[in-house]
Design an enzyme around this catalytic site. Structure first.
Site, PDB file in Angstrom:
ATOM      1  CG  HIS A 167      -2.132   1.250   1.435  1.00  0.00           C
ATOM      2  ND1 HIS A 167      -2.333   1.977   1.958  1.00  0.00           N
ATOM      3  CD2 HIS A 167      -2.649   1.259   0.330  1.00  0.00           C
ATOM      4  CE1 HIS A 167      -3.766   2.686   1.841  1.00  0.00           C
ATOM      5  NE2 HIS A 167      -3.660   2.474   0.868  1.00  0.00           N
ATOM      6  CE  LYS A 192      -1.072   5.395  -0.596  1.00  0.00           C
ATOM      7  NZ  LYS A 192      -1.605   4.091  -0.803  1.00  0.00           N
ATOM      8  CG  ASP A 223      18.450  12.329  -9.283  1.00  0.00           C
ATOM      9  OD1 ASP A 223      18.530  11.976 -10.188  1.00  0.00           O
ATOM     10  OD2 ASP A 223      18.475  13.955  -9.958  1.00  0.00           O
ATOM     11  CG  HIS A 248      -7.697   8.415   0.278  1.00  0.00           C
ATOM     12  ND1 HIS A 248      -5.631   7.824  -0.473  1.00  0.00           N
ATOM     13  CD2 HIS A 248      -7.123   7.194   0.509  1.00  0.00           C
ATOM     14  CE1 HIS A 248      -5.556   6.962  -0.340  1.00  0.00           C
ATOM     15  NE2 HIS A 248      -6.376   6.537   0.263  1.00  0.00           N
ATOM     16  CE  LYS A 305      -4.039   6.639   2.813  1.00  0.00           C
ATOM     17  NZ  LYS A 305      -5.014   6.393   3.444  1.00  0.00           N
ATOM     18  CG  ASP A 316       1.008  18.835  22.007  1.00  0.00           C
ATOM     19  OD1 ASP A 316      -0.174  18.680  22.603  1.00  0.00           O
ATOM     20  OD2 ASP A 316       1.905  17.636  22.436  1.00  0.00           O
TER      21      ASP A 316
END
Length: 476
Positions: free
Chosen positions: A219, A221, A226, A394, A396, A401
């Site tokens: 899952h 991404k 470079d 979507h 996350k 604080d």
């Protein structure tokens, strides 16, 4: 009839004994399986056989252990060991950062910088520009990679880079990116010199069913350019309209562009997947850790079915416990285990302002029902809950604080906890955390508050339905 009854009894007893022998299964998980096996014994036995155990096979486990021994050794050699940059983290947050470092051996590194992408168009524009400017290599890994405008633009940029001599390595999950992998675009990438690899492929469906699970997915991404730039966040290589589930669109994501030593950690995480899939050596993956002047401390955290069980919920619980004033969390899929749920409630009870943002309409009816089963307990503890009404939220995100942020691919559900390979970056920086907090406030402005009185007024049938789904959640 006696033969059928005997077979029925043997089936239930066999799978019950197997469940009782598992030390890695939580009591709620055992209870859920017992319910399913007794109510639907034949269906339940088949589902347990296919999906009941988190196992990618002995060969893959051994290969993973070998790879991560090498990865941890390289991380220690290249970036130091635990405690090297502890002083850069405020004392109250050190337990969470130390815990994150224990998962992969990727410890806190100072000298990082980041830029929050304003929107999806800006994310794509910046990413394509960075790929077009690459001089040595580009590494990408996506769970879902579509042949829409975004997916095609990324593929075309990789093709251009490969044609001018840049080493391009591209990975896509065998299930989430199946249409791309079977497409002419994937073949064009290969023909242009892009090294294309399928993560967790379905070469032999029967073997996968017998030795592993179909729903163990990568899952992550990850984009690394470079060894200098990396992108991290919730966005797949797909348009916000997300044509495979367009009725829930637009999908609202968040992405950050990082520079600094944390890039090397994301590179090592990519390398672990690349080595697992190809058998290649770590030596083919270039590393560098150029610090940014005045940069902040950060570290990468990767989890998956071959890592320590419970690592994600334990990290979130550590972060919740560190919060002194506030914590705000957004996730599309909220099906917490007891560790996370109790930590959230405990934070609210001790006076921390806990704010939770979920989608109002979810693409998974199972997750939607299970999530709402926890609303009463959370609201009663003093948490604030908002349901985002404009598309599918979507993103996350977690901010603590106004100083600490966690961003990446992990949801707060059992799939991210146990089944999926995920990647996240944990950082301490007031400027970046403020930017993420402002984005969270935009989500809240597009949301409806959930009041305890409204939850208590739900029909009995609705409450029963939510609780039934939550009870068998470990099975689903």
């Amino acid at each position: 009839m006696s033969v059928i009854l005997t077979f029925h009894a043997l089936l239930v007893i066999t799978f019950t004994i197997r469940i009782l022998l598992r030390d890695d299964l939580s009591p709620p998980g055992r209870l859920a399986w017992f319910i399913v096996l007794n109510v639907l014994p034949y269906f339940g036995s088949a589902i347990y056989f296919l999906f009941g155990e988190v196992d990618i096979g002995n060969r893959a486990h051994k290969r993973h252990d070998q790879i991560f021994d090498e990865i941890r050794s390289k991380a220690a050699e290249f970036m130091g060991v635990a405690g090297h940059s502890d002083s850069a983290i405020e004392r109250v947050y050190r337990p969470a950062f130390k815990y994150a470092g224990s998962i992969n051996g990727f410890h806190t590194q100072t000298g990082n910088s980041a830029q929050l992408m304003p929107n999806s168009d800006s994310t794509l524009t910046n990413m394509i520009a960075d790929i077009d400017a690459a001089t040595d290599h580009v590494h990408v890994l996506y769970y879902i990679w579509l042949t829409d405008h975004t997916g095609t633009a990324v593929a075309e940029a990789l093709i251009r880079a490969a044609q001018r001599g840049v080493t391009c390595r591209a990975m896509a999950d065998g299930l989430g990116s199946r249409p791309l992998i079977k497409s002419e675009l994937w073949q064009r990438m290969h023909d242009a010199g892009v090294e294309v690899v399928v993560a967790l492929p379905f070469h032999n469906l029967l073997r996968t069913i017998i030795t592993s699970r179909l729903d163990l997915r990568n899952h992550r991404k990850i984009t690394v350019i470079d060894a200098r730039i990396t992108y991290c966040g919730s966005r797949n290589s797909a348009d916000p309209e997300f044509l495979v589930k367009e009725k829930y669109g637009p999908w609202i994501d968040i992405m950050l562009r990082f520079e600094g030593p944390v890039v090397a950690q994301n590179q090592l995480l990519f390398a672990s997947d690349w080595m697992q899939a190809t058998g290649e050596s770590l030596d083919v993956i270039p590393l560098q850790a150029a610090s940014q002047e005045g940069g902040f401390p950060a570290q990468v955290m990767g989890v998956g079915p071959t890592e320590r069980r419970g690592a994600t919920p334990q990290l979130f619980s550590n972060l919740f416990a560190c919060a002194e004033h506030s914590l705000t969390l957004s996730t599309p899929y909220f099906v917490p285990d007891a560790t996370v749920l109790e930590a959230l409630c405990a934070s609210a009870h001790r006076g921390v302002a806990v704010t939770l943002i979920f989608p109002k309409v979810n693409d998974s009816w199972i997750v939607a029902a299970a999530s709402r089963s926890y609303y009463h307990k959370l609201l009663d503890a003093g948490c604030k809950i908002y349901e985002h009404r404009k598309g599918l939220l979507h993103a996350k995100t977690l901010t603590v604080d106004g100083k600490v942020s966690l961003i990446g691919s992990s949801n707060l559900d059992l799939r991210s906890f146990d089944l999926n390979y995920e990647n996240n970056i944990l950082l301490q920086d007031e400027h970046i955390t403020q930017a993420i907090s402002e984005r969270q406030q935009e989500y809240i402005a597009q949301s409806d508050p959930v009041e305890l009185s409204a939850v208590l007024a739900w029909r009995y049938s609705r409450r029963v339905w939510h609780n039934v789904i939550a009870t068998i959640g470990p099975v689903l």
